[in-house]
Design an enzyme around this catalytic site. Structure first.
Site, PDB file in Angstrom:
ATOM      1  N   SER A  23      13.285  20.598  -7.633  1.00 25.15           N
ATOM      2  CA  SER A  23      11.840  20.853  -7.166  1.00 25.15           C
ATOM      3  C   SER A  23      11.522  22.146  -6.411  1.00 25.15           C
ATOM      4  O   SER A  23      10.598  22.866  -6.859  1.00 25.15           O
ATOM      5  CB  SER A  23      11.218  19.834  -6.367  1.00 25.15           C
ATOM      6  OG  SER A  23      11.501  18.373  -6.876  1.00 25.15           O
ATOM      7  N   CYS A  51      14.875  15.039  -8.029  1.00 24.49           N
ATOM      8  CA  CYS A  51      13.472  14.257  -8.076  1.00 24.49           C
ATOM      9  C   CYS A  51      13.654  13.758  -9.505  1.00 24.49           C
ATOM     10  O   CYS A  51      13.421  12.708  -9.818  1.00 24.49           O
ATOM     11  CB  CYS A  51      12.591  15.171  -7.579  1.00 24.49           C
ATOM     12  SG  CYS A  51      10.922  14.649  -8.302  1.00 24.49           S
ATOM     13  N   CYS A  56      12.892  10.741  -7.463  1.00 26.34           N
ATOM     14  CA  CYS A  56      11.805  10.025  -7.825  1.00 26.34           C
ATOM     15  C   CYS A  56      11.084   9.680  -8.838  1.00 26.34           C
ATOM     16  O   CYS A  56      10.680   8.373  -9.211  1.00 26.34           O
ATOM     17  CB  CYS A  56      10.460  11.238  -7.115  1.00 26.34           C
ATOM     18  SG  CYS A  56      11.027  12.193  -5.873  1.00 26.34           S
ATOM     19  N   LYS A  59      13.304   6.606 -10.170  1.00 21.01           N
ATOM     20  CA  LYS A  59      13.234   5.534  -9.282  1.00 21.01           C
ATOM     21  C   LYS A  59      11.857   4.742  -9.684  1.00 21.01           C
ATOM     22  O   LYS A  59      11.710   3.581  -9.530  1.00 21.01           O
ATOM     23  CB  LYS A  59      13.005   5.916  -7.854  1.00 21.01           C
ATOM     24  CG  LYS A  59      12.850   5.125  -6.864  1.00 21.01           C
ATOM     25  CD  LYS A  59      11.461   4.827  -6.506  1.00 21.01           C
ATOM     26  CE  LYS A  59      10.713   6.195  -5.860  1.00 21.01           C
ATOM     27  NZ  LYS A  59      11.087   6.858  -4.905  1.00 21.01           N
ATOM     28  N   GLY A 188      16.732   2.722   5.352  1.00 23.51           N
ATOM     29  CA  GLY A 188      15.854   3.738   5.167  1.00 23.51           C
ATOM     30  C   GLY A 188      15.015   3.559   3.865  1.00 23.51           C
ATOM     31  O   GLY A 188      14.910   2.616   3.307  1.00 23.51           O
ATOM     32  N   TYR A 189      14.507   4.690   3.461  1.00 24.43           N
ATOM     33  CA  TYR A 189      13.570   4.655   2.078  1.00 24.43           C
ATOM     34  C   TYR A 189      14.328   4.092   1.025  1.00 24.43           C
ATOM     35  O   TYR A 189      13.907   3.479   0.327  1.00 24.43           O
ATOM     36  CB  TYR A 189      13.335   6.260   1.837  1.00 24.43           C
ATOM     37  CG  TYR A 189      11.977   6.888   2.578  1.00 24.43           C
ATOM     38  CD1 TYR A 189      12.225   7.017   3.958  1.00 24.43           C
ATOM     39  CD2 TYR A 189      11.008   7.014   1.865  1.00 24.43           C
ATOM     40  CE1 TYR A 189      10.995   8.031   4.346  1.00 24.43           C
ATOM     41  CE2 TYR A 189       9.839   7.747   2.482  1.00 24.43           C
ATOM     42  CZ  TYR A 189       9.910   8.040   3.640  1.00 24.43           C
ATOM     43  OH  TYR A 189       8.729   8.637   4.424  1.00 24.43           O
ATOM     44  N   GLU A 193      13.861   0.686  -1.004  1.00 25.76           N
ATOM     45  CA  GLU A 193      13.263   0.785  -2.616  1.00 25.76           C
ATOM     46  C   GLU A 193      14.204  -0.070  -3.339  1.00 25.76           C
ATOM     47  O   GLU A 193      14.048  -0.566  -4.152  1.00 25.76           O
ATOM     48  CB  GLU A 193      12.956   2.426  -2.850  1.00 25.76           C
ATOM     49  CG  GLU A 193      11.910   2.969  -2.185  1.00 25.76           C
ATOM     50  CD  GLU A 193      11.678   4.429  -2.531  1.00 25.76           C
ATOM     51  OE1 GLU A 193      12.196   5.043  -3.287  1.00 25.76           O
ATOM     52  OE2 GLU A 193      10.543   4.894  -2.308  1.00 25.76           O
ATOM     53  N   VAL A 356       5.023   7.700   0.738  1.00 22.69           N
ATOM     54  CA  VAL A 356       5.055   6.375   0.211  1.00 22.69           C
ATOM     55  C   VAL A 356       6.454   5.933   0.016  1.00 22.69           C
ATOM     56  O   VAL A 356       7.285   6.608  -0.632  1.00 22.69           O
ATOM     57  CB  VAL A 356       4.208   6.427  -1.064  1.00 22.69           C
ATOM     58  CG1 VAL A 356       4.508   4.956  -1.739  1.00 22.69           C
ATOM     59  CG2 VAL A 356       2.770   6.453  -1.005  1.00 22.69           C
ATOM     60  N   HIS A 452     -16.378  -2.188  -3.687  1.00 20.80           N
ATOM     61  CA  HIS A 452     -16.316  -3.711  -3.552  1.00 20.80           C
ATOM     62  C   HIS A 452     -16.188  -4.358  -4.923  1.00 20.80           C
ATOM     63  O   HIS A 452     -16.825  -4.230  -5.651  1.00 20.80           O
ATOM     64  CB  HIS A 452     -17.293  -4.429  -2.842  1.00 20.80           C
ATOM     65  CG  HIS A 452     -17.420  -5.635  -2.595  1.00 20.80           C
ATOM     66  ND1 HIS A 452     -16.351  -6.485  -1.682  1.00 20.80           N
ATOM     67  CD2 HIS A 452     -17.763  -7.140  -2.863  1.00 20.80           C
ATOM     68  CE1 HIS A 452     -16.275  -7.737  -1.468  1.00 20.80           C
ATOM     69  NE2 HIS A 452     -17.341  -8.042  -2.255  1.00 20.80           N
ATOM     70  N   GLU A 457     -11.433  -0.790   0.186  1.00 19.73           N
ATOM     71  CA  GLU A 457     -12.608  -0.696   1.085  1.00 19.73           C
ATOM     72  C   GLU A 457     -12.247  -1.331   2.394  1.00 19.73           C
ATOM     73  O   GLU A 457     -13.141  -1.028   3.567  1.00 19.73           O
ATOM     74  CB  GLU A 457     -13.429  -1.820   0.490  1.00 19.73           C
ATOM     75  CG  GLU A 457     -13.038  -3.309   0.376  1.00 19.73           C
ATOM     76  CD  GLU A 457     -14.358  -4.275   0.055  1.00 19.73           C
ATOM     77  OE1 GLU A 457     -15.503  -4.001   0.329  1.00 19.73           O
ATOM     78  OE2 GLU A 457     -13.869  -5.255  -0.678  1.00 19.73           O
TER      79      GLU A 457
HETATM   80  P1  NDP Z   1      17.045   7.501   5.477  1.00 21.23           P
HETATM   81  O1  NDP Z   1      17.333   8.606   6.660  1.00 21.23           O
HETATM   82  O2  NDP Z   1      15.779   7.251   5.267  1.00 21.23           O
HETATM   83  O3  NDP Z   1      17.902   6.294   6.052  1.00 21.23           O
HETATM   84  C1  NDP Z   1      19.346   6.274   6.173  1.00 21.23           C
HETATM   85  C2  NDP Z   1      19.499   4.869   6.600  1.00 21.23           C
HETATM   86  O4  NDP Z   1      20.899   4.740   6.756  1.00 21.23           O
HETATM   87  C3  NDP Z   1      19.094   4.638   8.153  1.00 21.23           C
HETATM   88  O5  NDP Z   1      18.749   3.072   8.148  1.00 21.23           O
HETATM   89  C4  NDP Z   1      20.324   4.762   8.914  1.00 21.23           C
HETATM   90  O6  NDP Z   1      20.459   4.095   9.956  1.00 21.23           O
HETATM   91  C5  NDP Z   1      21.356   4.271   8.020  1.00 21.23           C
HETATM   92  N1  NDP Z   1      22.724   4.680   8.066  1.00 21.23           N
HETATM   93  C6  NDP Z   1      23.059   6.074   8.111  1.00 21.23           C
HETATM   94  N2  NDP Z   1      24.368   6.204   8.485  1.00 21.23           N
HETATM   95  C7  NDP Z   1      24.796   5.128   8.544  1.00 21.23           C
HETATM   96  C8  NDP Z   1      26.120   4.504   8.737  1.00 21.23           C
HETATM   97  N3  NDP Z   1      27.085   5.281   8.873  1.00 21.23           N
HETATM   98  N4  NDP Z   1      26.213   3.224   8.540  1.00 21.23           N
HETATM   99  C9  NDP Z   1      25.203   2.413   8.558  1.00 21.23           C
HETATM  100  N5  NDP Z   1      23.952   2.765   8.345  1.00 21.23           N
HETATM  101  C10 NDP Z   1      23.802   4.204   8.395  1.00 21.23           C
HETATM  102  O7  NDP Z   1      17.877   8.009   4.036  1.00 21.23           O
HETATM  103  P2  NDP Z   1      17.728   7.487   2.726  1.00 21.23           P
HETATM  104  O8  NDP Z   1      19.068   7.637   2.249  1.00 21.23           O
HETATM  105  O9  NDP Z   1      17.178   6.275   2.511  1.00 21.23           O
HETATM  106  O10 NDP Z   1      16.665   8.639   1.993  1.00 21.23           O
HETATM  107  C11 NDP Z   1      17.116  10.138   2.294  1.00 21.23           C
HETATM  108  C12 NDP Z   1      15.651  10.592   2.260  1.00 21.23           C
HETATM  109  O11 NDP Z   1      15.257  10.985   0.959  1.00 21.23           O
HETATM  110  C13 NDP Z   1      14.607  10.011   2.980  1.00 21.23           C
HETATM  111  O12 NDP Z   1      14.630  10.248   4.374  1.00 21.23           O
HETATM  112  C14 NDP Z   1      13.344  10.470   2.475  1.00 21.23           C
HETATM  113  O13 NDP Z   1      12.828  11.991   3.097  1.00 21.23           O
HETATM  114  C15 NDP Z   1      13.785  10.871   0.865  1.00 21.23           C
HETATM  115  N6  NDP Z   1      13.278   9.834   0.175  1.00 21.23           N
HETATM  116  C16 NDP Z   1      11.888   9.734  -0.216  1.00 21.23           C
HETATM  117  C17 NDP Z   1      11.512   8.993  -0.867  1.00 21.23           C
HETATM  118  C18 NDP Z   1      10.021   8.528  -1.268  1.00 21.23           C
HETATM  119  O14 NDP Z   1       9.200   9.467  -0.860  1.00 21.23           O
HETATM  120  N7  NDP Z   1       9.534   7.509  -1.754  1.00 21.23           N
HETATM  121  C19 NDP Z   1      12.329   7.880  -1.634  1.00 21.23           C
HETATM  122  C20 NDP Z   1      13.662   7.881  -1.202  1.00 21.23           C
HETATM  123  C21 NDP Z   1      14.350   8.914  -0.494  1.00 21.23           C
HETATM  124  P3  NDP Z   1      19.481   4.752  11.499  1.00 21.23           P
HETATM  125  O15 NDP Z   1      18.184   4.615  11.311  1.00 21.23           O
HETATM  126  O16 NDP Z   1      20.425   3.814  12.390  1.00 21.23           O
HETATM  127  O17 NDP Z   1      20.343   6.142  11.653  1.00 21.23           O
END
Ligand code: NDP
Length: 463
Positions: A23, A51, A56, A59, A188-189, A193, A356, A452, A457
């Protein structure tokens, strides 16, 4: 070929070399070409990067399939007769064909546009080779006063024994069906998802999170409602989980071993969604004196400039702003407007970036969470919320609920955060994100006539 070739065999002189055709890289190449510059784009893989190929786009296609499945099931509850004794099968391989056809269409449109704009595309792996130089593994050498690094990021596995037996999001997109039992690691994200999609498409999903909640950066109350909705959908959420190892039994199936010694049930697949790491290895950073930081990110200033003169970075390889496609595109376009478009002040504004999470239902957010706002503005924070059952859920007597939350500050109730969990939140947020960026107040929302009956709304009726 619009670039000039020099006498010495394969040294190609251009105005801009872009490493990476995702991207950010494509946006940089297109914008520089629009400004009349000669551009070479080096990309060994499929155009569109994460992406388009393993992020994206596929997904969202899988999310749409999962969403359709849930709606069909709800339709049956609301009086629609379903074929084959009420059972609707999902032909996953057929859907993948449709998904990939759509993605090939994107590749084609990129190729046409690259051709039209006279951008030289090198299907090779490139690396920096000193100031103003890039070497490609097909032997081509490029010379340019400006180089943009946009090589993206890759999923990372945690450093535990057996981690290589687990899959990552890239692998998910090659699956041809829903595994019966899936363990997701991470909160995380991507974990959210994938959990929602797989559960809706027929897997039994257990999500193992080391924290006590999902999505640390999102508003706590909104996440609590999401967790409740997921539990109702059958997703099993395990918090405070410390993974020690991944083991494969004689039956070929996988088990998780926790730090407290407990061993999980068997899983057909274990999926790591434990963050991503910038692709900075072997791109020759040392040849221009760039050292990635502790996270592996390339250091850049507010203008996307690295410490090396003439070398810039955009997207997931530098930690500026959230790792989102539109952020990478915005950064790349502004950089090229500044370098080539006579806009010396153009730069990324990473404040109030809307995003999102494609959960079920989607979670859309922009601005400050309640906790962030309170940390910044103390008692001057005012919260408005509504927790409701959207009409379709109420008709079907489902307990899936929506939660909309507005974060305001000051006597004038300036809107600094909007957090929407609910059907169509992904589509609703964009317009409100414009309004928030323009500094609207609660009165501005109240001055707007509601549409509505809709979920949207609720945002202008909050009080
Ligand atoms: P994230 O950073 O969102 O989440 C990573 C998760 O993994 C967190 O819960 C983290 O825990 C956990 N984690 C990290 N290391 C370990 C470990 N060693 N053992 C156990 N748990 C661990 O990363 P993602 O991979 O989900 O996504 C990457 C990025 O991609 C996102 O931050 C986002 O910016 C982007 N993305 C956006 C989307 C969208 O716009 N819809 C969709 C998918 C991705 P902790 O919080 O404790 O560190």
């Amino acid at each position: 070929m619009s670039a000039a070739q020099t006498d010495d065999t394969a040294l190609l002189h251009v105005d801009l070399v872009v490493l990476g055709g995702g991207s950010g890289g494509l946006a940089a190449a297109f914008r520089a070409a629009e400004h009349g510059r000669r551009v070479a784009l080096v990309e060994p893989g499929a155009l569109g990067g994460t992406c388009v190929n393993v992020g994206c786009v596929p997904k969202k296609a899988m999310w749409l399939a999962a969403d359709l499945g849930a709606r069909i099931a709800q339709a049956a509850q609301l009086g629609f007769a379903l074929p084959a004794e009420g059972h609707v099968g999902f032909d996953w391989p057929k859907f993948i064909t449709d998904r990939q056809r759509y993605i090939h269409g994107i590749h084609d449109s990129y190729r046409k546009r690259l051709d039209r704009d006279g951008i030289v595309v090198l299907p090779a792996r490139g690396r920096l080779a000193g100031p103003g130089r890039v070497e490609c593994d097909d032997g081509t050498c490029l010379a340019a006063p400006h180089i943009v690094l946009a090589t993206g990021s890759s999923p990372q596995r945690p450093d535990v024994p057996g981690a290589e037996m687990g899959a990552v999001s890239d692998d998910f997109f090659a699956w041809c069906g829903a595994p019966s039992r899936v363990a997701l690691i991470g909160g995380g994200y991507i974990a959210i998802e994938l959990a929602g999609m797989l559960q809706a498409l027929g897997s039994q999903v257990d999500v193992h999170v080391r924290d006590q909640r999902l999505l640390r950066q999102a508003d706590a109350e909104i996440v609590e409602q999401l967790q409740e909705n997921y539990r109702q959908q059958g997703v099993n959420l395990v918090f405070g989980y410390a993974l020690e190892a991944l083991r494969r039994g004689d039956d070929g199936r996988l088990r998780l071993q926790a730090a407290d010694g407990s061993v999980s049930e068997v899983y057909d697949q274990v999926l790591f969604a434990t963050g991503r790491r910038p692709n900075t290895g072997d791109i020759g950073l040392d040849t221009v004196g760039i050292t990635p930081d502790a996270n592996g990110d390339i250091p850049v200033d507010a203008w996307q400039a690295t410490p090396a003169p003439g070398v810039y970075a955009v997207g997931d390889i530098c930690g500026c702003g959230p790792a989102l496609t539109p952020v990478a595109i915005a950064a790349a376009r502004r950089l090229c407007d500044r370098l080539f478009g006579d806009k010396p002040d153009a730069k990324l504004d990473a404040d109030n970036v809307p995003s999102v999470v494609f959960s079920h239902p989607p979670l859309a957010m922009v601005g400050l969470t309640e906790a962030d706002a309170r940390a910044r503005h103390g008692d001057d924070v005012h919260i408005y919320r509504t927790n409701f059952r959207p009409m379709r859920e109420a008709l079907a007597e489902s307990n899936q609920r929506s939660l909309f939350k507005l974060v305001c500050v000051g006597a004038e109730r300036r809107v600094v955060g909007l957090h929407l969990l609910g059907d169509a939140a992904d589509e609703i947020l964009q317009g409100f994100a414009v309004a928030l960026k323009r500094g609207i107040t609660l009165d501005d929302l109240h001055d707007t006539i509601a549409i509505h009956p809709t979920s949207a709304e609720e945002v202008v009726l909050l009080r």
